[in-house]
Design an enzyme around this catalytic site. Structure first.
Site, mmCIF file in Angstrom:
data_model
loop_
_atom_site.group_PDB
_atom_site.id
_atom_site.type_symbol
_atom_site.label_atom_id
_atom_site.label_comp_id
_atom_site.label_asym_id
_atom_site.label_seq_id
_atom_site.Cartn_x
_atom_site.Cartn_y
_atom_site.Cartn_z
ATOM 1 N N SER A 86 3.281 -1.734 10.490
ATOM 2 C CA SER A 86 4.940 -1.762 10.650
ATOM 3 C C SER A 86 5.531 -3.032 10.341
ATOM 4 O O SER A 86 6.519 -3.147 11.028
ATOM 5 C CB SER A 86 5.374 -1.130 12.181
ATOM 6 O OG SER A 86 4.909 0.006 12.611
ATOM 7 N N HIS A 94 -9.763 1.177 4.928
ATOM 8 C CA HIS A 94 -8.240 1.349 5.557
ATOM 9 C C HIS A 94 -8.293 2.283 6.749
ATOM 10 O O HIS A 94 -9.017 3.213 6.810
ATOM 11 C CB HIS A 94 -7.115 1.912 4.434
ATOM 12 C CG HIS A 94 -5.950 1.859 4.901
ATOM 13 N ND1 HIS A 94 -5.308 2.910 5.715
ATOM 14 C CD2 HIS A 94 -4.954 0.997 5.041
ATOM 15 C CE1 HIS A 94 -4.224 2.754 6.026
ATOM 16 N NE2 HIS A 94 -3.899 1.164 5.497
ATOM 17 N N LYS A 128 0.140 4.371 -0.282
ATOM 18 C CA LYS A 128 -0.437 5.251 0.228
ATOM 19 C C LYS A 128 -0.408 6.775 -0.537
ATOM 20 O O LYS A 128 -0.247 6.451 -1.702
ATOM 21 C CB LYS A 128 0.113 5.670 1.836
ATOM 22 C CG LYS A 128 -0.357 4.378 2.725
ATOM 23 C CD LYS A 128 0.226 4.351 4.045
ATOM 24 C CE LYS A 128 -0.222 3.220 4.647
ATOM 25 N NZ LYS A 128 -0.074 3.327 6.065
ATOM 26 N N GLU A 147 -5.224 -4.746 10.408
ATOM 27 C CA GLU A 147 -4.182 -3.646 10.642
ATOM 28 C C GLU A 147 -4.649 -2.885 12.136
ATOM 29 O O GLU A 147 -5.362 -2.116 11.907
ATOM 30 C CB GLU A 147 -4.203 -2.828 9.634
ATOM 31 C CG GLU A 147 -4.009 -3.259 8.068
ATOM 32 C CD GLU A 147 -3.561 -2.321 7.344
ATOM 33 O OE1 GLU A 147 -2.297 -2.503 6.828
ATOM 34 O OE2 GLU A 147 -4.150 -1.375 6.817
ATOM 35 N N GLU A 165 -6.641 4.560 7.604
ATOM 36 C CA GLU A 165 -6.269 6.228 7.292
ATOM 37 C C GLU A 165 -7.746 6.756 6.691
ATOM 38 O O GLU A 165 -8.038 7.772 6.990
ATOM 39 C CB GLU A 165 -5.330 6.250 6.527
ATOM 40 C CG GLU A 165 -3.965 6.250 7.233
ATOM 41 C CD GLU A 165 -2.839 5.619 6.702
ATOM 42 O OE1 GLU A 165 -2.797 5.685 5.401
ATOM 43 O OE2 GLU A 165 -1.909 4.993 7.162
ATOM 44 N N GLY A 195 2.393 2.508 10.803
ATOM 45 C CA GLY A 195 3.276 3.611 10.750
ATOM 46 C C GLY A 195 4.017 4.069 12.030
ATOM 47 O O GLY A 195 4.765 5.236 12.281
ATOM 48 N N ASN A 229 0.868 -1.116 0.094
ATOM 49 C CA ASN A 229 0.016 0.098 0.183
ATOM 50 C C ASN A 229 0.922 1.236 -0.055
ATOM 51 O O ASN A 229 1.351 1.751 1.234
ATOM 52 C CB ASN A 229 -0.733 -0.044 1.515
ATOM 53 C CG ASN A 229 -1.641 1.295 1.420
ATOM 54 O OD1 ASN A 229 -1.786 1.921 0.338
ATOM 55 N ND2 ASN A 229 -2.521 1.332 2.403
HETATM 56 P P1 13P Z 1 2.994 0.745 7.653
HETATM 57 O O1 13P Z 1 3.675 -0.508 7.071
HETATM 58 O O2 13P Z 1 3.559 1.890 7.184
HETATM 59 O O3 13P Z 1 3.029 0.703 9.109
HETATM 60 O O4 13P Z 1 1.518 0.741 7.222
HETATM 61 C C1 13P Z 1 0.712 -0.192 7.187
HETATM 62 C C2 13P Z 1 -0.630 -0.035 6.542
HETATM 63 O O5 13P Z 1 -1.461 0.986 6.634
HETATM 64 C C3 13P Z 1 -0.780 -0.787 5.033
HETATM 65 O O6 13P Z 1 -1.879 -0.634 4.574
#
Ligand code: 13P
Length: 249
Positions: A213, A96, A11, A168, A98, A174, A9
């Site tokens: 992460s 997701h 982002k 997640e 976010e 993150g 992903n």
């Molecule tokens: P990170 O791997 O940066 O923690 O992000 C995970 C994520 O949100 C994948 O969709």
């Protein structure tokens, strides 16, 4: 077990030029493999570029990070599932963390988006996960199950085969804090049991990926954990070499 899923992903990273450079390197160093499923979720503006780059690599899937639940209309800035399909995507992330926590997306909307994805012929990858506060209150299972039920509320059980789920935990995204393989396995088993209640034996064919992460140091142990069928990776998927080493786990 089905072949493991390695989903990147990106982002809001990798516009068309960066996406092209990334894939040029990734494709050179990663020959076609049938023992794993790689999926890229680039930002929408880069979907066409990624499609062109991976053209004959049918072993790699392309997805979008978000869709609207309507097929078309006056929704400035949005993207429909049908448009994503037309651009060559076959998977769509829905819900997701976010989208939920930065943009205020609600459970009810995830249900409509999953339905829209299925209607357009996309495989939805429904993301679920608790916040740190919810975890500390001992509400992880309750939250994850609520999100799972709401996300699948608008489709038939038969349509759930073909979807994917990503667990997640919000506190792990993150932050550098990864759930332990044991913690992930417990929640994945809860998700699997709920899916089995909906579709019976076919629940085994619905991949449940872990995200939060993940990096090259943690990927192998997470993948070995029970009911962890793949990884959904953010930050560690942005560097072609690092992502390649995760895909080779
Ligand atoms: P990170 O791997 O940066 O923690 O992000 C995970 C994520 O949100 C994948 O969709």
């Amino acid at each position: 077990m089905q072949r493991p899923v390695f989903a990147a992903n990106w982002k809001m990273h990798n516009g068309p030029s960066d996406a092209r450079a990334f894939l040029r390197s990734f494709l050179t160093h990663n020959a076609r493999r049938t023992d794993r499923q790689v999926i890229f979720f680039p930002p929408a503006i880069s979907v066409t570029t990624v499609r062109e780059m991976i053209r004959e690599r049918t072993d790699i899937l392309l997805g979008v990070q978000n869709i609207h639940w309507e097929d078309k209309g006056a929704f400035t800035g949005e993207l429909s599932a049908g448009m994503a399909r037309d651009a060559g995507a076959t998977v769509a992330l829905v819900g997701h963390s976010e989208r939920r926590h930065v943009f205020g997306e609600r459970d009810e909307e995830t249900g409509k988006k999953v339905k829209a994805a299925v209607r357009a012929g996309l495989s939805p990858m429904l993301c679920v996960g608790e916040t740190l506060a919810e975890r500390e209150q001992g509400r992880t299972e309750e939250v994850v199950l609520r999100q799972l039920r709401a996300g699948t509320a608008e489709i038939e059980p038969s349509q759930m085969v073909g979807m994917l789920v990503a667990y997640e935990p919000v506190w792990a995204i993150g932050t550098g804090k990864t759930a332990t393989p044991g913690d992930a396995s417990v929640i994945h088993a809860v998700i699997r049991a709920e899916l089995a209640g909906m579709v019976g034996e076919r629940a085994k064919g619905i991949p449940i990926c872990y995200g939060g992460s993940v990096n090259r140091g943690t990927a192998a142990s997470l993948l070995e954990a029970g009911d962890v069928d793949g990884l959904l990776v953010g930050g560690a998927s942005l560097d072609s070499e690092g992502w390649s080493s995760i895909v080779r786990t």
